[in-house]
Scaffold this active site. Structure first.
Site, mmCIF file in Angstrom:
data_model
loop_
_atom_site.group_PDB
_atom_site.id
_atom_site.type_symbol
_atom_site.label_atom_id
_atom_site.label_comp_id
_atom_site.label_asym_id
_atom_site.label_seq_id
_atom_site.Cartn_x
_atom_site.Cartn_y
_atom_site.Cartn_z
ATOM 1 N N GLU A 73 11.614 -3.459 5.347
ATOM 2 C CA GLU A 73 10.648 -3.017 6.355
ATOM 3 C C GLU A 73 11.167 -3.180 7.789
ATOM 4 O O GLU A 73 10.441 -2.926 8.744
ATOM 5 C CB GLU A 73 9.309 -3.745 6.172
ATOM 6 N N TYR A 130 0.821 -1.213 0.000
ATOM 7 C CA TYR A 130 0.000 0.000 0.000
ATOM 8 C C TYR A 130 0.849 1.255 0.000
ATOM 9 O O TYR A 130 0.340 2.366 0.023
ATOM 10 C CB TYR A 130 -0.894 0.017 1.247
ATOM 11 N N GLY A 131 2.184 1.086 -0.008
ATOM 12 C CA GLY A 131 3.066 2.249 0.141
ATOM 13 C C GLY A 131 4.112 2.330 -0.949
ATOM 14 O O GLY A 131 3.805 2.193 -2.138
ATOM 15 N N THR A 132 5.359 2.507 -0.540
ATOM 16 C CA THR A 132 6.460 2.757 -1.480
ATOM 17 C C THR A 132 6.808 1.551 -2.345
ATOM 18 O O THR A 132 7.637 1.662 -3.239
ATOM 19 C CB THR A 132 7.726 3.181 -0.712
ATOM 20 N N LEU A 133 6.166 0.405 -2.088
ATOM 21 C CA LEU A 133 6.412 -0.786 -2.925
ATOM 22 C C LEU A 133 5.483 -0.828 -4.136
ATOM 23 O O LEU A 133 5.621 -1.689 -4.998
ATOM 24 C CB LEU A 133 6.224 -2.061 -2.089
HETATM 25 N N1 PCA Z 1 6.346 -0.048 2.014
HETATM 26 C C1 PCA Z 1 5.438 -1.129 2.350
HETATM 27 C C2 PCA Z 1 4.945 -0.764 3.692
HETATM 28 C C3 PCA Z 1 5.171 0.696 3.843
HETATM 29 C C4 PCA Z 1 6.024 1.075 2.699
HETATM 30 O O1 PCA Z 1 6.384 2.168 2.391
HETATM 31 C C5 PCA Z 1 4.348 -1.167 1.319
HETATM 32 O O2 PCA Z 1 4.450 -0.510 0.268
HETATM 33 O O3 PCA Z 1 3.353 -1.889 1.525
#
Ligand code: PCA
Length: 179
Positions: free
Chosen positions: A108, A38-41
């Site tokens: 993480e 849900y984030g930077t991935l």
């Molecule tokens: N990366 C993981 C968790 C928070 C982040 O920045 C993600 O993208 O799910």
């Protein structure tokens, strides 16, 4: 003798089928791990390179409406469970191998408790009927000092491009730390 035979067959069939219940395990029968990000991935964002060998499955969202998505100072999202205006979280579902999952755990900082890798059910649109699938995801570690962080509805590319600071560019000072 006949009774014994029948019992043996029934047991065998049960053993063969129960471990492959697709909706209750984040790992497929072929050994691929489903991961919800849900984030930077996500696609087009800084850490997506770690998913270069993973297979994109679908856009997805958590079935559970119990989360708050916070924005840390270094511009990454911090997902926590909350009872204060809890929401579902949008993201992307992938399938990856053991090595990729291990690399995500390093990013993480699972070993320090920064995030923990947990399992939840996500919903993917599948024509008119949504499908529920189990997947791994990264939940932030609980901390007392999170109430100063702004809440966001989704971690978008626009937001990421504006505020994200990669780990190696964070100073030792307050900016890299959370909050
Ligand atoms: N990366 C993981 C968790 C928070 C982040 O920045 C993600 O993208 O799910």
């Amino acid at each position: 003798i006949e009774k014994c035979k029948v019992r043996f067959v029934v047991k065998y069939v049960t053993r063969q089928t129960t471990p492959h219940n697709m909706t209750s395990s984040p790992t497929t029968s072929a050994g691929a791990h489903r991961v919800f990000v849900y984030g930077t991935l996500k696609k087009g964002l800084y850490n997506h390179r770690l998913l270069s060998k993973a297979k994109f499955v679908a856009d997805a969202r958590t079935r559970e409406k119990s989360f708050a998505l916070l924005l840390a100072k270094a511009g990454y999202p911090y997902l926590i469970r909350t009872t204060d205006d809890p929401r579902s979280v949008p993201g992307e579902l992938y399938e990856c191998n053991d090595d990729t999952l291990a690399a995500l755990d390093v990013l993480e900082e699972i070993s320090t408790g920064m995030y923990s890798r947990e399992i939840l059910e996500v919903e993917v649109a599948n024509g008119a009927t949504p499908t529920a699938l189990s997947a791994y995801f990264y939940l932030a570690g609980a901390r007392d000092d999170l109430n100063v962080l702004p809440r966001i509805d989704a971690y978008t590319k626009e937001l990421h491009d504006e505020v994200y600071l990669p780990k190696d560019q964070r100073g030792a000072g307050a900016y890299g730390s959370l909050p």
